[in-house]
Design a protein around this motif. Structure first.
Motif, short mmCIF file in Angstrom:
data_model
loop_
_atom_site.label_atom_id
_atom_site.label_comp_id
_atom_site.label_asym_id
_atom_site.label_seq_id
_atom_site.Cartn_x
_atom_site.Cartn_y
_atom_site.Cartn_z
N ASP A 51 0.82 -1.22 0.00
CA ASP A 51 0.00 0.00 0.00
C ASP A 51 0.85 1.27 0.00
O ASP A 51 0.38 2.34 -0.38
CB ASP A 51 -0.92 0.01 1.23
CG ASP A 51 -2.11 -0.92 1.06
OD1 ASP A 51 -2.44 -1.25 -0.10
OD2 ASP A 51 -2.72 -1.31 2.08
N LYS A 52 2.12 1.15 0.43
CA LYS A 52 2.98 2.33 0.46
C LYS A 52 3.32 2.82 -0.94
O LYS A 52 3.72 3.98 -1.11
CB LYS A 52 4.27 2.01 1.22
CG LYS A 52 4.05 1.70 2.70
CD LYS A 52 5.38 1.36 3.38
CE LYS A 52 5.18 1.02 4.85
NZ LYS A 52 6.47 0.66 5.50
N TYR A 53 3.19 1.95 -1.93
CA TYR A 53 3.59 2.32 -3.29
C TYR A 53 2.46 2.19 -4.32
O TYR A 53 2.54 2.78 -5.38
CB TYR A 53 4.77 1.43 -3.74
CG TYR A 53 5.99 1.56 -2.87
CD1 TYR A 53 6.91 2.58 -3.08
CD2 TYR A 53 6.22 0.67 -1.82
CE1 TYR A 53 8.02 2.71 -2.29
CE2 TYR A 53 7.35 0.79 -1.02
CZ TYR A 53 8.24 1.82 -1.26
OH TYR A 53 9.35 1.95 -0.46
N ILE A 54 1.44 1.38 -4.02
CA ILE A 54 0.39 1.11 -5.00
C ILE A 54 -0.95 1.44 -4.38
O ILE A 54 -1.26 0.99 -3.27
CB ILE A 54 0.43 -0.37 -5.45
CG1 ILE A 54 1.80 -0.71 -6.03
CG2 ILE A 54 -0.65 -0.66 -6.48
CD1 ILE A 54 2.28 -2.07 -5.71
N VAL A 55 -1.73 2.21 -5.09
CA VAL A 55 -3.05 2.65 -4.62
C VAL A 55 -4.10 1.66 -5.10
O VAL A 55 -4.13 1.27 -6.27
CB VAL A 55 -3.37 4.07 -5.12
CG1 VAL A 55 -4.82 4.43 -4.86
CG2 VAL A 55 -2.44 5.08 -4.46
N GLY A 56 -4.99 1.26 -4.18
CA GLY A 56 -6.11 0.39 -4.56
C GLY A 56 -5.67 -1.04 -4.86
O GLY A 56 -4.68 -1.54 -4.33
N GLN A 57 -6.46 -1.70 -5.72
CA GLN A 57 -6.19 -3.08 -6.17
C GLN A 57 -6.03 -4.04 -4.99
O GLN A 57 -5.09 -4.83 -4.92
CB GLN A 57 -4.95 -3.12 -7.07
CG GLN A 57 -4.88 -2.09 -8.15
CD GLN A 57 -6.08 -2.10 -9.08
OE1 GLN A 57 -6.93 -2.97 -8.99
NE2 GLN A 57 -6.18 -1.14 -9.98
N LYS A 58 -7.00 -4.01 -4.07
CA LYS A 58 -6.93 -4.85 -2.87
C LYS A 58 -6.92 -6.33 -3.22
O LYS A 58 -6.20 -7.12 -2.60
CB LYS A 58 -8.12 -4.52 -1.95
CG LYS A 58 -8.07 -3.15 -1.32
CD LYS A 58 -6.88 -3.04 -0.35
CE LYS A 58 -6.86 -1.68 0.32
NZ LYS A 58 -5.66 -1.52 1.19
N LYS A 59 -7.75 -6.75 -4.19
CA LYS A 59 -7.83 -8.18 -4.52
C LYS A 59 -6.49 -8.70 -5.05
O LYS A 59 -6.05 -9.80 -4.67
CB LYS A 59 -8.94 -8.41 -5.55
CG LYS A 59 -10.34 -8.20 -5.01
CD LYS A 59 -11.39 -8.55 -6.03
CE LYS A 59 -11.42 -7.56 -7.17
NZ LYS A 59 -12.53 -7.82 -8.12
N ALA A 60 -5.85 -7.92 -5.91
CA ALA A 60 -4.56 -8.35 -6.45
C ALA A 60 -3.50 -8.40 -5.36
O ALA A 60 -2.69 -9.34 -5.30
CB ALA A 60 -4.12 -7.41 -7.58
N LYS A 61 -3.51 -7.44 -4.46
CA LYS A 61 -2.53 -7.42 -3.37
C LYS A 61 -2.73 -8.61 -2.44
O LYS A 61 -1.77 -9.23 -1.99
CB LYS A 61 -2.64 -6.11 -2.59
CG LYS A 61 -2.17 -4.89 -3.35
CD LYS A 61 -2.42 -3.64 -2.52
CE LYS A 61 -2.01 -2.39 -3.28
NZ LYS A 61 -2.34 -1.16 -2.55
N ARG A 62 -3.99 -8.94 -2.15
CA ARG A 62 -4.26 -10.08 -1.28
C ARG A 62 -3.78 -11.38 -1.94
O ARG A 62 -3.21 -12.27 -1.27
CB ARG A 62 -5.75 -10.17 -0.96
CG ARG A 62 -6.25 -9.10 0.00
CD ARG A 62 -7.77 -9.12 0.09
NE ARG A 62 -8.24 -10.37 0.68
CZ ARG A 62 -8.51 -10.54 1.97
NH1 ARG A 62 -8.31 -9.54 2.82
NH2 ARG A 62 -8.96 -11.68 2.42
N ALA A 63 -4.00 -11.51 -3.24
CA ALA A 63 -3.61 -12.73 -3.95
C ALA A 63 -2.09 -12.93 -3.91
O ALA A 63 -1.60 -14.03 -3.62
CB ALA A 63 -4.11 -12.69 -5.39
N VAL A 64 -1.33 -11.88 -4.21
CA VAL A 64 0.14 -12.02 -4.22
C VAL A 64 0.68 -12.16 -2.80
O VAL A 64 1.69 -12.85 -2.59
CB VAL A 64 0.81 -10.83 -4.95
CG1 VAL A 64 0.38 -10.77 -6.41
CG2 VAL A 64 0.54 -9.51 -4.25
#
Length: 511
Positions: free
Chosen positions: A25-38
Motif C-alpha cells: 500500500d505504500k507504493y500502489i493505490v487500490g487493487q486490494k484483490k490483487a494485493k491479497r492474492a500475491v
C-alpha cells in the motif's frame, strides 16, 4: 538501497499477508484483490520452506493471472513483491518469444535471464560482505604503485647466470660414417658478489638482505605517511599506471535465435577462463581505487558457492512476470499462420510453467517451484482464448479495477514515490521550490480522468503526461529563475492545461 533490501529480506519470513499488503500500500493505490492474492502466494512460499523436504517437493506454487487495463499497477505489484521478499525477479514480454523453429528468442531464455538476475543479486551481497578486506588489499596495491622503488628492490633478486664453456663434437658411430653432433657446453650457476672481507656471497642473498634493510628503515615510515595521505584524500588526483582486465566483446547473438544465446554463453565462459588479457592504463588514484576494489572483491568471492546459492534462490524463490500474455492468446477460430505461431508460443511456455530443467551457463535450473505471474489487458481477447493446459497452470485469477479521479488523487499524494514529491525534489535541486495546493492536485486528477475517458485509457500513466505538460516551461526556465518559490495553484493548472484538454486534436498528440 542495498541495506534496505537486506533488512527487508531478513524480516520477510515474519511478515503476515496483512503486513505484506500494508507494505504494498505504500507504493500502489487500490487493487486490494490483487494485493491479497500475491500476499497469500508469497506467504505460502514461506510456509512451504518450513516443511519437511518430502512434503515440500509436492507443493507447487499457485501461479497468478492478472487481468486489467494498462497502467493500473500489475507490473508494479509484482516488482514490489519481489523486492519485499528479496527474490530474483525478471519482467518479460510474451510477444518477444517465438515458437521453436522461428527466428527470435526461445522461451527458455526467460529462465536464463532469471538465473543471471539471481547470480547478480548474490554476487552483490557477497561483495558487500568482503568490502572491508577488498579495500584493505586495494590500499596496499595503491601504496605499491605510489612507492615503486621498494617493490623493485624486493623483486630484484638476480637470475641464474649461464656461461658458455666451449664446443664439443660427438660421433655416435664407431666407423665414423654416421652423423656427428656438434654443440656448445654451458655452465649454469648462481651469480655471486664479494663481501667486504672478500668472501663470495650469492647475489640473491645480497639482494634479500638489502630489501630487509630497506624495509626496516625509513621505507616503512614513508609508506605509513603515504597511507595517511591516501586515507585523507590528499592523493586522489595523482596519476598511477595499473594493469586492468580487458574483457572480450562479442556481437549480440540473441536476435539470431535461441541457439545463438547458448553459443554466446559458451564463448563468454571460454574467454573468461582464458583471462581475456590485461592492458596498462593510466588513471587517477581515485579511479584506481575503484578498479582495484572491484578486482579484489572478485578474487575474494567463492564463485562455486555464489552459483550454488543463486541457483537455490532462483529455484525456491524466483518470480517471473510475463506481461502482455493476452497478445499471444488466439481469438475465435484457430486458423491462420500467425495464430498458429502464437499458439506455439503458448505450448512452449507450458512446460516451463509446469516444471522443467533449463540448461544455463551456471548449470541446470529446475522451474518446478518458480512463481509465474502473467498479466494482460484482455481487451480484445479473453483468458479463455489461451490453450486449456496453460489456463490450468494459472489457477489464481485476479481482476484489477480501472482507475478514476479518486484513485488519481491518492496516487498524486499518498505513495512514497508520489509524482508531486518527485517533481518537487527534482526542481528543488535547481533552487526552485514548488508547492502543490490541494485544489491544484484535485484539478490534475480530474483532468487525467477526463482525458482517459475521451481518449485511450492508459491508467496512471496519464498522470505522467499531465505533469510533464504542466511543468514543462518551469523545468526549462528553472536554472535561470532560481532561487524562487513557486506555488502550483488551480489557476496555474487551468492556464497550462485546459486548452490542451479541450482541443481534441491537440490533446490526442500531447496528452
Amino acid at each position: 538501497m542495498t541495506g534496505d533490501r537486506k533488512n527487508t529480506n531478513r524480516n520477510a519470513d515474519e511478515l503476515s499477508p496483512r503486513e505484506i499488503v500494508a507494505e504494498l500500500d505504500k507504493y500502489i493505490v487500490g487493487q486490494k484483490k490483487a494485493k491479497r492474492a500475491v500476499a497469500v502466494a508469497l506467504r505460502n512460499r514461506i510456509r512451504r520452506l518450513k516443511l519437511d523436504p518430502e512434503v515440500r517437493e509436492d507443493i507447487a506454487p499457485k501461479n497468478i493471472l492478472m487481468i486489467g487495463p494498462t497502467g493500473v499497477g500489475k507490473t508494479e505489484i509484482a516488482r514490489r513483491l519481489a523486492k519485499l521478499a528479496g527474490s530474483p525477479f525478471i519482467k518479460v514480454e510474451a510477444t518477444k518469444y517465438t515458437e521453436v523453429g522461428y527466428v527470435g528468442r526461445d522461451v527458455e531464455s526467460m529462465i536464463r535471464d532469471l538465473m543471471a538476475a539471481g547470480v547478480q543479486m548474490v554476487k552483490q551481497e557477497m561483495q558487500e560482505a568482503v568490502t572491508a578486506e577488498a579495500e584493505r588489499r586495494a590500499e596496499e596495491v595503491l601504496l605499491d604503485l605510489l612507492l615503486p622503488g621498494k617493490k623493485k628492490k624486493a623483486a630484484g633478486a638476480a637470475s641464474p647466470v649461464i656461461r658458455p664453456m666451449g664446443s664439443f663434437s660427438l660421433n655416435p658411430g664407431d666407423s665414423g660414417g654416421g652423423p656427428s653432433l656438434i654443440g656448445t657446453a654451458i655452465q649454469v650457476g648462481i651469480p655471486v658478489s664479494r663481501s667486504q672481507d672478500g668472501a663470495a656471497v650469492p647475489a640473491e642473498a645480497e639482494g634479500l638482505a638489502e630489501t630487509d634493510a630497506a624495509e626496516a628503515g625509513p621505507s616503512d615510515s614513508t609508506r605509513e605517511k603515504f597511507r595517511a595521505m591516501l586515507r585523507e584524500g590528499r592523493l586522489e588526483g595523482r596519476a598511477v599506471e595499473i594493469m586492468v582486465n580487458q574483457n572480450p566483446q562479442f556481437p549480440a547473438f540473441g536476435a539470431l535465435g535461441g541457439g545463438m544465446e547458448e553459443i554466446e554463453s559458451n564463448l563468454s565462459v571460454i574467454m573468461g577462463a582464458m583471462g581475456g588479457g590485461k592492458k596498462k592504463k593510466v588513471v587517477t588514484v581515485k579511479r584506481a581505487r575503484e578498479i582495484l576494489i572491484a578486482e579484489e572483491s572478485e578474487k575474494l568471492i567463492d564463485r562455486d558457492r555464489m552459483t550454488d546459492e543463486a541457483r537455490q534462490r532462483v529455484e525456491e524463490m524466483g518470480i517471473v512476470f510475463i506481461d502482455e500474455i493476452d497478445k499471444i492468446a488466439v481469438k475465435g477460430d484457430r486458423g491462420g499462420g500467425h495464430d498458429v505461431s502464437r499458439e506455439g508460443v503458448q505450448r512452449d511456455i507450458l512446460p516451463i510453467v509446469e516444471g522443467a530443467t533449463v540448461n544455463t551457463k551456471w548449470g541446470p535450473v529446475n522451474t518446478d517451484h518458480i512463481l509465474f505471474i502473467a498479466a494482460g489487458a484482455f481487451n480484445i481477447s479473453k483468458p479463455s482464448d489461451l490453450i486449456p493446459e496453460l489456463q490450468g497452470r494459472f489457477p489464481l485469477r485476479v481482476e484489477l479495477d480501472s482507475l478514476g479521479k479518486e484513485e488519481f488523487l491518492r496516487i498524486l499524494t499518498e505513495p512514497k514515490n508520489a509524482l508531486t514529491k518527485q517533481y518537487r525534489d527534482l526542481l528543488g535541486t535547481e533552487g526552485v521550490e514548488i508547492e502543490f495546493q490541494a485544489e491544484a492536485v484535485d484539478r490534475l486528477a480530474a483532468l487525467a480522468a477526463e482525458v482517459n475517458s475521451r481518449l485511450e485509457n492508459i491508467g496512471a500513466r496519464r498522470l505522467h503526461t499531465i505533469m510533464e505538460a504542466l511543468l514543462e516551461e518551469l523545468s526549462f526556465e528553472a536554472p535561470d529563475i532560481a532561487p524562487v518559490k513557486m506555488p502550483i495553484t488551480e489557476a496555474y493548472v487551468n492556464e497550462r492545461l485546459v486548452d490542451l484538454v479541450t482541443d481534441q486534436d491537440l490533446g490526442r498528440y500531447i496528452l
